[in-house]
Design an enzyme around this catalytic site. Structure first.
Site, PDB file in Angstrom:
ATOM      1  N   SER A  48       1.190  -0.749   0.157  1.00 31.52           N
ATOM      2  CA  SER A  48      -0.364   0.304  -0.016  1.00 31.52           C
ATOM      3  C   SER A  48       0.610   0.787   0.327  1.00 31.52           C
ATOM      4  CB  SER A  48      -0.972   0.018   1.151  1.00 31.52           C
ATOM      5  OG  SER A  48      -0.310  -0.110   2.794  1.00 31.52           O
ATOM      6  N   HIS A  49       2.468   1.208   0.159  1.00 29.70           N
ATOM      7  CA  HIS A  49       2.854   2.387   0.509  1.00 29.70           C
ATOM      8  C   HIS A  49       4.198   2.057  -0.859  1.00 29.70           C
ATOM      9  CE1 HIS A  49       0.484   3.079   3.128  1.00 29.70           C
ATOM     10  NE2 HIS A  49       0.784   5.048   2.776  1.00 29.70           N
ATOM     11  N   GLU A 189      -5.303   1.484   1.108  1.00 29.34           N
ATOM     12  CA  GLU A 189      -6.162  -0.633   0.793  1.00 29.34           C
ATOM     13  C   GLU A 189      -6.739  -0.260   0.448  1.00 29.34           C
ATOM     14  OE1 GLU A 189      -4.663  -3.070   1.270  1.00 29.34           O
ATOM     15  OE2 GLU A 189      -2.864  -2.777   2.390  1.00 29.34           O
TER      16      GLU A 189
HETATM   17  P1  NDP Z   1      -1.532  -2.940   9.072  1.00 33.27           P
HETATM   18  O1  NDP Z   1      -2.593  -3.179   9.353  1.00 33.27           O
HETATM   19  O2  NDP Z   1      -1.300  -3.828   7.527  1.00 33.27           O
HETATM   20  O3  NDP Z   1      -0.282  -3.424   9.704  1.00 33.27           O
HETATM   21  C1  NDP Z   1      -0.474  -2.881  10.874  1.00 33.27           C
HETATM   22  C2  NDP Z   1       0.840  -2.916  11.980  1.00 33.27           C
HETATM   23  O4  NDP Z   1       0.147  -4.433  12.604  1.00 33.27           O
HETATM   24  C3  NDP Z   1       2.003  -3.730  10.866  1.00 33.27           C
HETATM   25  O5  NDP Z   1       3.417  -3.758  11.711  1.00 33.27           O
HETATM   26  C4  NDP Z   1       1.532  -5.574  11.078  1.00 33.27           C
HETATM   27  O6  NDP Z   1       3.021  -6.076  10.598  1.00 33.27           O
HETATM   28  C5  NDP Z   1       0.972  -5.472  12.702  1.00 33.27           C
HETATM   29  N1  NDP Z   1       0.358  -7.368  12.495  1.00 33.27           N
HETATM   30  C6  NDP Z   1      -0.502  -7.072  11.713  1.00 33.27           C
HETATM   31  N2  NDP Z   1      -1.302  -8.205  11.483  1.00 33.27           N
HETATM   32  C7  NDP Z   1      -0.304  -8.726  12.943  1.00 33.27           C
HETATM   33  C8  NDP Z   1      -0.771 -10.227  13.940  1.00 33.27           C
HETATM   34  N3  NDP Z   1      -1.507 -11.081  13.382  1.00 33.27           N
HETATM   35  N4  NDP Z   1       0.079 -10.000  14.578  1.00 33.27           N
HETATM   36  C9  NDP Z   1       0.357  -9.289  15.146  1.00 33.27           C
HETATM   37  N5  NDP Z   1       0.674  -7.644  14.088  1.00 33.27           N
HETATM   38  C10 NDP Z   1      -0.073  -7.842  12.760  1.00 33.27           C
HETATM   39  O7  NDP Z   1      -1.498  -1.474   8.834  1.00 33.27           O
HETATM   40  P2  NDP Z   1      -2.195  -0.167   8.162  1.00 33.27           P
HETATM   41  O8  NDP Z   1      -2.740  -0.923   6.676  1.00 33.27           O
HETATM   42  O9  NDP Z   1      -3.160   0.043   9.353  1.00 33.27           O
HETATM   43  O10 NDP Z   1      -1.518   1.180   7.773  1.00 33.27           O
HETATM   44  C11 NDP Z   1      -0.484  -0.231   6.587  1.00 33.27           C
HETATM   45  C12 NDP Z   1       0.851   1.432   5.817  1.00 33.27           C
HETATM   46  O11 NDP Z   1       0.236   2.560   5.714  1.00 33.27           O
HETATM   47  C13 NDP Z   1       1.210   2.178   7.373  1.00 33.27           C
HETATM   48  O12 NDP Z   1       3.014   1.247   7.137  1.00 33.27           O
HETATM   49  C14 NDP Z   1       0.847   3.320   8.012  1.00 33.27           C
HETATM   50  O13 NDP Z   1       2.359   4.313   8.309  1.00 33.27           O
HETATM   51  C15 NDP Z   1       1.068   3.890   6.156  1.00 33.27           C
HETATM   52  N6  NDP Z   1      -0.260   4.650   6.362  1.00 33.27           N
HETATM   53  C16 NDP Z   1      -0.069   6.182   6.021  1.00 33.27           C
HETATM   54  C17 NDP Z   1      -0.350   7.280   5.842  1.00 33.27           C
HETATM   55  C18 NDP Z   1       0.192   8.796   5.812  1.00 33.27           C
HETATM   56  O14 NDP Z   1      -0.318   9.525   5.509  1.00 33.27           O
HETATM   57  N7  NDP Z   1       1.292   8.610   5.542  1.00 33.27           N
HETATM   58  C19 NDP Z   1      -2.138   6.930   6.559  1.00 33.27           C
HETATM   59  C20 NDP Z   1      -2.052   5.946   6.888  1.00 33.27           C
HETATM   60  C21 NDP Z   1      -1.153   4.484   6.716  1.00 33.27           C
HETATM   61  P3  NDP Z   1       3.455  -6.733   9.590  1.00 33.27           P
HETATM   62  O15 NDP Z   1       3.243  -5.379   8.476  1.00 33.27           O
HETATM   63  O16 NDP Z   1       4.589  -7.334   9.742  1.00 33.27           O
HETATM   64  O17 NDP Z   1       1.781  -7.614   8.972  1.00 33.27           O
HETATM   65  O1  PYC Z   2      -2.816   4.576   3.245  1.00 33.09           O
HETATM   66  O2  PYC Z   2      -4.139   6.225   4.404  1.00 33.09           O
HETATM   67  C1  PYC Z   2      -2.936   5.572   3.689  1.00 33.09           C
HETATM   68  C2  PYC Z   2      -2.607   7.346   3.062  1.00 33.09           C
HETATM   69  C3  PYC Z   2      -3.123   8.523   3.076  1.00 33.09           C
HETATM   70  C4  PYC Z   2      -2.320   9.711   2.705  1.00 33.09           C
HETATM   71  C5  PYC Z   2      -1.174   8.513   2.606  1.00 33.09           C
HETATM   72  N1  PYC Z   2      -1.227   7.216   2.882  1.00 33.09           N
END
Ligand code: NDP
Ligand code: PYC
Length: 345
Positions: A48-49, A189
């Site tokens: 997703s990134h 996502e």
């Molecule tokens: P996920 O739900 O994919 O994962 C969240 C975290 O939980 C990860 O560290 C993951 O580890 C861990 N995890 C997942 N399943 C398990 C499990 N069963 N047991 C233990 N740990 C678990 O993340 P999101 O979809 O919420 O976010 C994805 C990315 O998007 C992030 O990196 C975030 O920084 C980025 N993002 C950036 C934004 C921005 O504005 N710049 C805005 C929103 C999100 P693992 O990776 O090993 O699965």
């Molecule tokens: O994945 O939610 C997201 C996001 C928003 C801005 C950058 N990433």
């Protein structure tokens, strides 16, 4: 990977992405910093990134909503707060400038903060907290995004997907790291589901009328939901306060109002906190790192996994076998490199 059209190592993928970004008009400083973050996402199976974000970067450049060449400016008044003014450029180069000073100050005082202001932000936060864990520091990073998430009990977008990341250094291996959106899922996502024609899981989003939906397009037009009901909603609100209002930068609503669209990367700030576990534990019995290891062992002993374990496994596999790209992904990179900003509308 069975359907891989090609595999590249981290440096080669970074070079390809960097070439596209330079062709799109980014200065070498920013192209390199961004390319590393995007290539790291692809290497670690954090799609997703990963490379799908390149088009968004180019669209933001083409719309004139990001500075292609502002040189980040570090402001240090000797206190525990280091500030980098990004000048409207993408955030990774600003972070890279601030992190050595942040690490030095955290070692001196036990706790220090890095504030990034006026940056265009789209990246995952784990590369940042991992960089601090590599320095032997624990770290927290948080930022708003743009208003796409309804507060619990509400129906209209107000909060951002507001990511929140933490890292804890470990003596014999990669750090303990978690990094997640405070919405049920990252907006990236939802977009990946839309592109793949796959319905969303229940409970991720509501449509424009506030009704639950599994249609990604309706979710993008409506609002996403915070994770964990009132708990995620409150944590997301905290992110708005600490990494928006408190640091003199935009909240997610302000970022969306300023940009007017969610199709471009938003501009706002970010807050990164670094802690020296040794300094916090000084004079107390026990070793904080040994206590951490004991906790991780107990988690694993229950059959649970640690966050980032999947990601680190993907990294090891990429380092061994290369980063696998599908034919469609290679075609996308070719198109972006050939057409530059003409590839995006
Ligand atoms: P996920 O739900 O994919 O994962 C969240 C975290 O939980 C990860 O560290 C993951 O580890 C861990 N995890 C997942 N399943 C398990 C499990 N069963 N047991 C233990 N740990 C678990 O993340 P999101 O979809 O919420 O976010 C994805 C990315 O998007 C992030 O990196 C975030 O920084 C980025 N993002 C950036 C934004 C921005 O504005 N710049 C805005 C929103 C999100 P693992 O990776 O090993 O699965
Ligand atoms: O994945 O939610 C997201 C996001 C928003 C801005 C950058 N990433």
């Amino acid at each position: 990977m069975a359907d891989a059209a090609t595999t590249l190592d981290f440096e080669a993928l970074g070079e390809r992405i960097g070439a596209i970004l330079r062709r799109g008009g980014l200065s070498d400083l920013h192209a390199r910093a961004l390319a590393r973050v995007i290539a790291a996402g692809e290497r670690d199976g954090a799609k997703s990134h990963g490379i799908y974000r390149i088009e968004g970067c180019l669209r933001t450049l083409k719309a004139g909503k990001v500075s292609p060449d502002a040189v980040p400016d570090l402001v240090d008044d000797g206190s525990g707060i280091i500030r980098v003014l990004a000048g409207g450029a993408f955030s990774p180069a600003a972070f890279a400038l601030g992190v050595p000073r942040l690490a030095e100050r955290a070692r001196t005082h036990g706790l220090a903060a890095l504030v990034l202001n006026d940056c265009v932000h789209f990246s995952a936060l784990w590369p940042e907290v991992e960089a601090l864990a590599d320095e032997g520091l624990a770290a927290l990073a948080l930022c708003p995004s743009y208003a796409t998430v309804a507060p619990v009990g509400g129906t209209r977008p107000l909060l951002g997907t507001n990511p929140f990341a933490f890292a804890w250094p470990r003596p014999d291996g990669p750090p303990y790291v978690f990094d997640f959106a405070t919405s049920v899922a990252a907006r990236g996502e939802i977009e990946l589901h839309r592109r793949a024609g796959r319905p969303l899981p229940e409970g991720w989003a509501i449509d424009e009328d506030g009704a639950p939906t599994t249609d990604p397009a309706a979710a993008l037009a409506g609002a996403m939901l915070p994770f964990g009901g009132h708990k995620g909603s409150a944590i997301s609100t905290m992110v708005e306060l600490l990494a928006g209002a408190m640091i003199g930068d935009l909240t997610s609503r302000g970022a969306l109002d300023a940009l007017g669209t969610t199709t471009l990367a938003p501009r706002h700030g970010e807050l990164i906190l670094a802690f020296s576990p040794e300094r916090f534990a000084a004079g107390r019995p026990g070793d904080p790192f040994a206590a951490g290891e004991s906790l991780f062992a107990a988690i694993l002993a229950q059959g649970a996994r640690l966050p980032s374990q999947r990601r680190f496994a993907a990294r090891r596999s990429s380092e061994r076998e290369g980063i696998a790209l599908t034919a469609d992904e290679v075609a996308m990179l070719d198109r972006l490199e050939t057409l530059g900003l003409d590839a995006v509308s």
